[in-house]
Every structure is written in structure tokens, then in C-alpha cells.
Design a protein around this motif. Structure first.
Motif, short mmCIF file in Angstrom:
data_model
loop_
_atom_site.label_atom_id
_atom_site.label_comp_id
_atom_site.label_asym_id
_atom_site.label_seq_id
_atom_site.Cartn_x
_atom_site.Cartn_y
_atom_site.Cartn_z
N PRO A 53 15.43 24.00 -7.95
CA PRO A 53 16.67 23.91 -7.12
C PRO A 53 17.39 24.98 -7.42
N LEU A 54 17.82 25.17 -8.82
CA LEU A 54 18.77 26.66 -9.02
C LEU A 54 18.20 27.94 -8.31
N VAL A 55 16.72 28.13 -8.55
CA VAL A 55 16.40 29.40 -7.89
C VAL A 55 16.75 29.24 -6.23
N PHE A 56 16.25 28.01 -5.78
CA PHE A 56 16.69 27.84 -4.45
C PHE A 56 18.19 28.25 -3.91
N VAL A 57 19.08 27.95 -4.52
CA VAL A 57 20.47 27.92 -4.37
C VAL A 57 20.75 29.16 -4.46
N ILE A 99 25.05 21.88 1.99
CA ILE A 99 24.37 20.76 2.65
C ILE A 99 23.03 20.55 1.88
N GLY A 100 22.32 21.65 1.33
CA GLY A 100 20.90 21.41 0.66
C GLY A 100 21.15 20.82 -0.68
N LEU A 101 22.25 20.77 -1.36
CA LEU A 101 22.10 20.01 -2.57
C LEU A 101 21.66 18.89 -2.66
N PRO A 102 21.91 17.63 -1.76
CA PRO A 102 21.36 16.35 -1.98
C PRO A 102 19.89 16.46 -2.13
N PHE A 103 19.39 17.33 -1.26
CA PHE A 103 17.63 17.15 -0.79
C PHE A 103 17.18 17.91 -2.10
N MET A 148 18.26 17.92 -5.13
CA MET A 148 18.57 16.65 -6.18
C MET A 148 17.58 15.92 -6.11
N LEU A 149 17.28 15.48 -5.02
CA LEU A 149 16.18 14.21 -4.59
C LEU A 149 14.80 14.95 -5.01
N GLY A 150 14.54 16.25 -4.73
CA GLY A 150 13.27 16.64 -5.02
C GLY A 150 13.11 16.89 -6.62
N GLY A 151 14.17 17.32 -7.19
CA GLY A 151 14.35 17.25 -8.58
C GLY A 151 13.91 16.00 -9.44
#
Length: 499
Positions: free
Chosen positions: A29-33, A239-243, A245-248
Motif C-alpha cells: 500500500p505504501l508503494v501504491f500511495v 479515497i484509495g486508503l481504505p481499500f 488497508m483492507l487488502g493489507g
């Protein structure tokens, strides 16, 4: 070098795998952000396209992680429901992407995209509201309520979203409806988390609660503070953070230990009973919000909530009564023979004894024993013995044609028949009919005659006074003993002693 046991080695490997999964869940997620932010900065006027691509990819990644978790271990039904929700949300965002690329229009969210965004909550609400192991018809009713809820959200949300002159009041009502849906998901996810005793379910609802809280905060932030900002701005990253987090959570928690804090039994039962109220309650609340703007839909929503929950309760009650009747039947019926068991026999004999005392009619009791049954069991085995008992039981029951006659398995290879309002001759006639019927079955046996036979003892009392029913049982037992002593395969009778 110190010796390391196999158990210690396994624990070390499990610990390493858990740590690696956690790092993976945080780093991806960090790389994605970071990548999203960097491309937003570098894309200039095409930043909107970058955001839509990333915001479509984020729920798809989360859905993939949920499917992986469902395949790997854990609460399969819940993770699949979350995966479906992620797919619906990604579909809605993909609709926006299509509109921007092909239609080149930002005049509003299309009907299909809005429908998918609204339906996103349906599988989540279903998995929160519907208890496990419900009948398919109950699930169908709950699914109908959830779809009705989604329909109300869709109709009014789409109407507000496409109104060029939407008033601030309508926009505020629209935002409130989204807040209500998200808040319900948070509350019920927390309740299910605290009420879950199963470790896999507890981990699932814990992950869902964390995701739902972050989604609620993010949606409120975007809807209330940045609703007029087009895609391609910095708020898009949120907007993408909750998703992410869920994947993580789905990846990090895969294969975790099964330890869980067990909720109190009363709380578990309260949640299980009260959970189905979630859907009709949400329908009623949303309908109440819409009374002033759309009374027709509000009335329809209230009617759907009341009728849906009513039909659901009726069906659940019917199933509960059937289960209760079946359980009660199991407590009164012998499983092997299908006859009344000893418990039902004792109650019936006492009841008929009191009735005979009131009416002054006679009462007879037949005690029936399968001859040489131990020899049959020892020679042919217990399965054959059980089949012989079943066949004898059915033959005896077929001979007792009156509704008042009660044929029971008294114990082991012994049966009993209660005959209200009969004379000694009538009781003897029925007993002989039963004995002859069993003999004519010609059931193979190692007994001297080569087939199964029965001995029958008859106890009879002409008038029940103040004596005890034990006198009737004693008379039938004595007659049965005499029948066996006299060579078996015969019927004997003894009158019951009276005071």
C-alpha cells in the motif's frame, strides 16, 4: 551450536512468515500511495486519468486479497462478500473512467456507475445482518431487503446527483444518506466482532470494522469537504486508503493464530437474534429521511421493511416449531423401531390407567418378548438383530388397528402394547394375531424353529379402583414368564391383582 527442536523450528518459520506477510501488507500500500502521488504530480492536465486508474485498481487489489484470504483460510463467506463489494466499487469507478475517456464528459455520474457504488454496500450488509446457516428462503428474503435498500439509495442518490439545480438541502440529504449507510456498517461490524466466538469470524469482522471506520472517515472527508473538487487532486489519494488497508489486513492476517476472546453467551445470542433487524431498521431509517422529498418511495420502503421482516419471522417461527416438534418426537419415539419409547409408554400407561379409573372400563397390557434373541445376536451379529427387531416392531404395530392402542418398545428385545377398553377375550385375540403375524414373517433365526417367534404375556384388569398401575405390569410380566417357561411362541394371560 545449541540444538533446535522441530517445534521451535516450526514456530520460527511461522513467525517469519507472519512478519513477512505484515511487511508485505504495509509496503505494497505504501508503494501504491507514493506511486499515485508521484504520477499525480507529473501528469499535469492528465492527472484525472491517473487518479481514476489508481482508484479503480485499489479496490481491485483489495478484492483480490480478499479472494486470496477466502481461498487460504478463514471466514470464506465473509471474505467473498467483501471481494464482491470491492468489485462493485471498482466497477463504478471504471464507469467514471470510461465516461472520461470515451464520452469526454464530466456532466455527472452515470446511472450505471452510481448503481454500482450504491450496490457496493449490499453484500457487506448481508454478511453483517444474516446469521450463518440460515435457510435459503430466509437468505432470499434478506437479500430482497438489502436490494430494496440499495434501490432506495440509488433512486434518490441518482436523482440528486443529476439535478443541475440541486438545492443545498438536497445535497445535504444525499450526503446524510451515505453517512447513514457507512455508519451502520461500522456499528454492526463492531458488534459482530465483539459477539463472534469463532476465531476466523472474529478476525474477519475485526478487519471489516477497521476498514469500515476508515471508509466512513474518508467518505465523510470527501463528501463534506471536497465534493466539488474533480479527480486529479491530492484528496484522491485518501479515497484509495481504505481499500489498501483492507487488502493489507487480508494479506497480513492470512494464516494467523486461532486465539480469540470469547464473548459472553448472552451477548452472542442477543446479536444472533437481533442481527436480522439490521436490514428492516436501515430501510425504515432511510425511508424516514426520504418522507419529505419522496413520500411514495418512503411508504414503499416502510412497507417492504415491515412485510419483509414479518415474512422472515413467520418462516423462522415455522422452522423453529417444526424443529421443536421433531425434537419432541425424538424424545418420545424409539429410533430403531419407530415405536413409542419407554418414556412415552410410561406416560401413556399412567394416562390410560387414570382414564379407566374414571370410565370404569377394562384395561389390558401385553408384554412381548422376542424368543432366543441373545442367540440370534450372537450368531448373526447385532446389525441383523436390529433388523429383526425393526421387522417385528412393524408387524406388531400393523396388528394394532385401533387409534387408542399404543405399541411401544419396552426395552431391549421386549415390546409392550397398551389396550384401553378391552375385555380379556379381545386382548387374547389381538395377542394371538400378533404372535401369528410375527411367526408368518418367517424371519431367519438360529432358534429351534429356525425363524423368529415371540412370547406374549397379557395382564388385564376389569375395573381400576385405587390400586397402582404396577399391578397391571406385574400381571403381564408374570404371564410372559409363564409363556416362556411353557416353551415360548405362545400367549398366556394373568388378571391383575386388585385391592
Amino acid at each position: 551450536m545449541p540444538f533446535q527442536s522441530q517445534e521451535d523450528s516450526s514456530q520460527s518459520i511461522a513467525s517469519w512468515q507472519s512478519t513477512a506477510a505484515c511487511l508485505q501488507a504495509v509496503l505494497l500500500p505504501l508503494v501504491f500511495v507514493i506511486l499515485h502521488g508521484a504520477l499525480l504530480l507529473a501528469s499535469g492536465r492528465h492527472a484525472w486519468l491517473v487518479s481514476l486508474i489508481f482508484l479503480t485498481a485499489a479496490p481491485l487489489m483489495a478484492g483480490t486479497a480478499c479472494l486470496y484470504r477466502a481461498r487460504r483460510d478463514g471466514y470464506v463467506r465473509g471474505w467473498i462478500a467483501l471481494a464482491v463489494a470491492m468489485l462493485l466499487w471498482a466497477g463504478g469507478m471504471a464507469g467514471n473512467l470510461y465516461a472520461g475517456l470515451v464520452l469526454d464528459s464530466w456532466s455527472g455520474v452515470g446511472a450505471l456507475s452510481m448503481l454500482l457504488f450504491i450496490l457496493y454496500g449490499v453484500p457487506i450488509i448481508l454478511v453483517l445482518a444474516v446469521p450463518e446457516h440460515e435457510h435459503w428462503l430466509v437468505r432470499l428474503i434478506d437479500a430482497g431487503l438489502a436490494l430494496g435498500l440499495g434501490y432506495l439509495f440509488f433512486r434518490h442518490t441518482f436523482a440528486f446527483a443529476t439535478m443541475a439545480d440541486a438545492s443545498p438541502e438536497n445535497v445535504g440529504r444525499l450526503r446524510s444518506m451515505f453517512d447513514i449507510e457507512n455508519l451502520f456498517i461500522v456499528l454492526f461490524a463492531l458488534i459482530r466482532f465483539h459477539a463472534s466466538a469463532d476465531p476466523a469470524q472474529r478476525r474477519f469482522f475485526g478487519s471489516l470494522a477497521i476498514y469500515a471506520i476508515l471508509y466512513l472517515a474518508t467518505a465523510a472527508f470527501i463528501n463534506h469537504l471536497h465534493s466539488d473538487v474533480y479527480y486529479g487532486q491530492w484528496p484522491d489519494i485518501a479515497i484509495g486508503l481504505p481499500f489498501l488497508m483492507l487488502g493489507g489486513l487480508a494479506l497480513a492476517d492470512a494464516g494467523a493464530g486461532d486465539a480469540a476472546s470469547r464473548a459472553s453467551l448472552s451477548f452472542e445470542q442477543a446479536v444472533r437474534v437481533g442481527g436480522p433487524l439490521m436490514l428492516p431498521a436501515m430501510l425504515l431509517i432511510v425511508s424516514a429521511v426520504l418522507v419529505r422529498s419522496s413520500p411514495v418511495h418512503a411508504i414503499a420502503g416502510c412497507a417492504a421493511a415491515i412485510l419483509g421482516y414479518g415474512f422472515r419471522n413467520i418462516f423462522v417461527q415455522i422452522r423453529s416449531l417444526n424443529a421443536h416438534d421433531q425434537l419432541e418426537r425424538l424424545t418420545l419415539v424409539d429410533a430403531l423401531t419407530g415405536l413409542a419409547n419407554r418414556r412415552q409408554f410410561d406416560a401413556s400407561l399412567r394416562r390410560e390407567w387414570l382414564r379407566a379409573h374414571r370410565t370404569g372400563e377394562g384395561l389390558a397390557l401385553l408384554m412381548i418378548d422376542v424368543d432366543h434373541f441373545k442367540l440370534l445376536n450372537d450368531s448373526f451379529g447385532h446389525p441383523v438383530g436390529d433388523r429383526r427387531l425393526h421387522d417385528v416392531a412393524q408387524a406388531l404395530a400393523a396388528c394394532a388397528t385401533r387409534a387408542s392402542d399404543i405399541v411401544a418398545r419396552y426395552g431391549g428385545e421386549e415390546f409392550a402394547v397398551i389396550l384401553p377398553a378391552v375385555t380379556p377375550s379381545q386382548a387374547m385375540l389381538l395377542a394371538e394375531t400378533m404372535r401369528g403375524t410375527v411367526e408368518r414373517l418367517d424371519l431367519r433365526s438360529p432358534a429351534p424353529l429356525g425363524h423368529v417367534t415371540v412370547s406374549i404375556g397379557i395382564g388385564h384388569i376389569d375395573h381400576v379402583a385405587d390400586g397402582d398401575v404396577a399391578a397391571l405390569i406385574a400381571a403381564a410380566d408374570a404371564a410372559l414368564y409363564e409363556a416362556k417357561q411353557c416353551g415360548r411362541n405362545r400367549t398366556m394371560a394373568h388378571p391383575a391383582a386388585t385391592e
